[in-house]
Scaffold this motif. Sequence first.
Motif, PDB file in Angstrom:
ATOM      1  N   ALA A  58      49.193  58.134 -89.743  1.00 27.26           N
ATOM      2  CA  ALA A  58      50.732  57.126 -89.630  1.00 27.26           C
ATOM      3  C   ALA A  58      51.612  57.719 -91.198  1.00 27.26           C
ATOM      4  O   ALA A  58      52.745  56.948 -90.766  1.00 27.26           O
ATOM      5  CB  ALA A  58      50.665  55.931 -89.520  1.00 27.26           C
ATOM      6  N   PHE A  59      51.429  58.823 -92.000  1.00 32.74           N
ATOM      7  CA  PHE A  59      52.205  58.851 -93.196  1.00 32.74           C
ATOM      8  C   PHE A  59      53.420  59.477 -92.811  1.00 32.74           C
ATOM      9  O   PHE A  59      53.706  59.788 -91.812  1.00 32.74           O
ATOM     10  CB  PHE A  59      51.651  59.798 -93.513  1.00 32.74           C
ATOM     11  N   ALA A  60      54.419  58.641 -93.299  1.00 34.38           N
ATOM     12  CA  ALA A  60      56.363  59.730 -93.265  1.00 34.38           C
ATOM     13  C   ALA A  60      56.102  60.685 -93.265  1.00 34.38           C
ATOM     14  O   ALA A  60      55.229  61.808 -94.474  1.00 34.38           O
ATOM     15  CB  ALA A  60      57.210  58.738 -93.988  1.00 34.38           C
ATOM     16  N   PRO A  61      57.032  61.173 -92.286  1.00 33.29           N
ATOM     17  CA  PRO A  61      57.380  62.901 -92.924  1.00 33.29           C
ATOM     18  C   PRO A  61      57.441  63.729 -94.223  1.00 33.29           C
ATOM     19  O   PRO A  61      56.722  65.150 -94.629  1.00 33.29           O
ATOM     20  CB  PRO A  61      58.431  63.119 -92.296  1.00 33.29           C
ATOM     21  N   ASP A  62      57.777  62.876 -95.363  1.00 30.59           N
ATOM     22  CA  ASP A  62      57.846  63.374 -96.274  1.00 30.59           C
ATOM     23  C   ASP A  62      56.872  62.835 -97.446  1.00 30.59           C
ATOM     24  O   ASP A  62      56.276  63.864 -98.453  1.00 30.59           O
ATOM     25  CB  ASP A  62      59.090  62.553 -97.052  1.00 30.59           C
ATOM     26  N   VAL A  63      55.816  62.488 -96.283  1.00 29.33           N
ATOM     27  CA  VAL A  63      54.983  62.066 -98.045  1.00 29.33           C
ATOM     28  C   VAL A  63      53.482  63.324 -97.592  1.00 29.33           C
ATOM     29  O   VAL A  63      53.122  63.666 -95.937  1.00 29.33           O
ATOM     30  CB  VAL A  63      54.100  60.220 -96.844  1.00 29.33           C
ATOM     31  N   GLN A  64      53.238  63.845 -99.167  1.00 32.53           N
ATOM     32  CA  GLN A  64      51.985  65.334 -98.702  1.00 32.53           C
ATOM     33  C   GLN A  64      50.917  64.642 -99.101  1.00 32.53           C
ATOM     34  O   GLN A  64      51.260  65.251-101.147  1.00 32.53           O
ATOM     35  CB  GLN A  64      52.980  66.056 -98.653  1.00 32.53           C
ATOM     36  N   ILE A  65      50.347  63.754 -99.199  1.00 29.51           N
ATOM     37  CA  ILE A  65      48.652  63.705-100.340  1.00 29.51           C
ATOM     38  C   ILE A  65      47.182  63.713 -99.069  1.00 29.51           C
ATOM     39  O   ILE A  65      47.666  63.399 -97.699  1.00 29.51           O
ATOM     40  CB  ILE A  65      48.507  61.637 -99.395  1.00 29.51           C
ATOM     41  N   THR A  76      46.887  51.898-102.681  1.00 24.05           N
ATOM     42  CA  THR A  76      47.322  50.457-101.577  1.00 24.05           C
ATOM     43  C   THR A  76      48.216  51.180-101.161  1.00 24.05           C
ATOM     44  O   THR A  76      49.380  52.181-101.145  1.00 24.05           O
ATOM     45  CB  THR A  76      47.438  49.897-102.122  1.00 24.05           C
ATOM     46  N   LEU A  77      47.980  51.741 -99.519  1.00 32.91           N
ATOM     47  CA  LEU A  77      48.934  52.061 -98.891  1.00 32.91           C
ATOM     48  C   LEU A  77      49.594  51.020 -98.198  1.00 32.91           C
ATOM     49  O   LEU A  77      49.603  49.832 -98.154  1.00 32.91           O
ATOM     50  CB  LEU A  77      47.859  52.568 -97.390  1.00 32.91           C
ATOM     51  N   VAL A  78      50.989  51.623 -98.824  1.00 32.04           N
ATOM     52  CA  VAL A  78      51.905  50.935 -98.590  1.00 32.04           C
ATOM     53  C   VAL A  78      53.493  51.681 -97.608  1.00 32.04           C
ATOM     54  O   VAL A  78      53.244  52.952 -97.111  1.00 32.04           O
ATOM     55  CB  VAL A  78      53.089  50.739 -99.011  1.00 32.04           C
ATOM     56  N   GLY A  79      54.172  51.009 -96.338  1.00 31.02           N
ATOM     57  CA  GLY A  79      55.457  50.812 -96.013  1.00 31.02           C
ATOM     58  C   GLY A  79      56.331  50.262 -95.632  1.00 31.02           C
ATOM     59  O   GLY A  79      56.251  49.282 -96.610  1.00 31.02           O
ATOM     60  N   GLY A  80      57.328  50.200 -94.921  1.00 33.88           N
ATOM     61  CA  GLY A  80      58.028  49.489 -95.067  1.00 33.88           C
ATOM     62  C   GLY A  80      59.787  50.133 -95.225  1.00 33.88           C
ATOM     63  O   GLY A  80      60.462  49.717 -95.249  1.00 33.88           O
ATOM     64  N   ALA A  81      59.790  51.370 -95.774  1.00 34.68           N
ATOM     65  CA  ALA A  81      60.636  51.766 -96.460  1.00 34.68           C
ATOM     66  C   ALA A  81      61.786  52.358 -94.418  1.00 34.68           C
ATOM     67  O   ALA A  81      60.820  53.156 -94.158  1.00 34.68           O
ATOM     68  CB  ALA A  81      60.426  53.479 -97.122  1.00 34.68           C
ATOM     69  N   LEU A 140      48.383  48.570 -95.088  1.00 33.93           N
ATOM     70  CA  LEU A 140      49.660  48.350 -94.425  1.00 33.93           C
ATOM     71  C   LEU A 140      49.842  47.186 -93.924  1.00 33.93           C
ATOM     72  O   LEU A 140      49.022  46.876 -92.952  1.00 33.93           O
ATOM     73  CB  LEU A 140      49.846  50.058 -93.811  1.00 33.93           C
ATOM     74  N   SER A 141      50.480  46.704 -94.019  1.00 36.31           N
ATOM     75  CA  SER A 141      50.948  45.490 -93.032  1.00 36.31           C
ATOM     76  C   SER A 141      52.739  45.429 -92.653  1.00 36.31           C
ATOM     77  O   SER A 141      53.239  46.337 -93.763  1.00 36.31           O
ATOM     78  CB  SER A 141      51.472  44.294 -93.933  1.00 36.31           C
ATOM     79  N   GLY A 142      52.859  44.905 -91.355  1.00 36.13           N
ATOM     80  CA  GLY A 142      54.364  45.048 -90.789  1.00 36.13           C
ATOM     81  C   GLY A 142      54.643  46.302 -90.361  1.00 36.13           C
ATOM     82  O   GLY A 142      53.497  47.293 -89.059  1.00 36.13           O
ATOM     83  N   PRO A 143      55.302  47.836 -90.756  1.00 42.51           N
ATOM     84  CA  PRO A 143      55.575  48.582 -89.640  1.00 42.51           C
ATOM     85  C   PRO A 143      54.509  50.006 -89.261  1.00 42.51           C
ATOM     86  O   PRO A 143      53.513  50.057 -90.573  1.00 42.51           O
ATOM     87  CB  PRO A 143      56.657  49.779 -90.619  1.00 42.51           C
ATOM     88  N   ALA A 144      54.585  50.982 -88.814  1.00 39.94           N
ATOM     89  CA  ALA A 144      54.365  51.479 -88.174  1.00 39.94           C
ATOM     90  C   ALA A 144      53.612  52.646 -89.169  1.00 39.94           C
ATOM     91  O   ALA A 144      52.859  54.072 -88.637  1.00 39.94           O
ATOM     92  CB  ALA A 144      53.834  51.771 -86.457  1.00 39.94           C
ATOM     93  N   VAL A 145      54.174  53.102 -90.183  1.00 43.47           N
ATOM     94  CA  VAL A 145      55.022  53.924 -90.604  1.00 43.47           C
ATOM     95  C   VAL A 145      54.337  54.018 -92.028  1.00 43.47           C
ATOM     96  O   VAL A 145      55.363  52.728 -93.424  1.00 43.47           O
ATOM     97  CB  VAL A 145      55.978  54.186 -90.996  1.00 43.47           C
ATOM     98  N   ILE A 146      53.602  54.737 -92.409  1.00 46.11           N
ATOM     99  CA  ILE A 146      52.580  54.355 -94.401  1.00 46.11           C
ATOM    100  C   ILE A 146      53.939  55.728 -95.101  1.00 46.11           C
ATOM    101  O   ILE A 146      53.664  56.603 -94.468  1.00 46.11           O
ATOM    102  CB  ILE A 146      51.375  54.784 -94.507  1.00 46.11           C
TER     103      ILE A 146
END
Length: 133
Positions: free
Chosen positions: A121-128, A47-52, A74-80
């Motif tokens: 929408a992945f956060a800059p630190d996410v490399q998937i 599951t794609l998650v965000g909110g940090a 994803l729910s809430g913020p626009a960053v995964i």
Amino acid sequence: MKFIQTEYGNGAEILMFKDHYVSLSAVMDDTGITAGANGKKIVPKGTLVGGASASVFADRSQKLRVSADSGGSLSGPAVIDGLLLEDVDVTYGPKTCALLIHGFVKTDALPAAPTAAQKAAFAPDVQISFIEH
């Protein structure tokens, strides 16, 4: 004593290469997660998650707190901030989980294939990297 058997997902491995990934400890929020037929609130792996928040994500001295909806998106913020590495049972409240931030993931093993907008929408630190298997 009453014993309730909890059944999680089908057990399909989401990682293409099990020896090449990075995950962080996070707290999965139970807000917005609906219970299934057995009364359990299970958020499936992949599951794609965000909110940090950006400061917490960069700091890493606190546990990340992430959220998702029961549809596996994803729910809430626009960053995964990543994907759940394993199923998480939030029936009785928020639960510690493993958040995948780097690795190669089998798209067909996910609860829902990520859209182009979600990948962007992945956060800059996410490399998937998503691999069709």
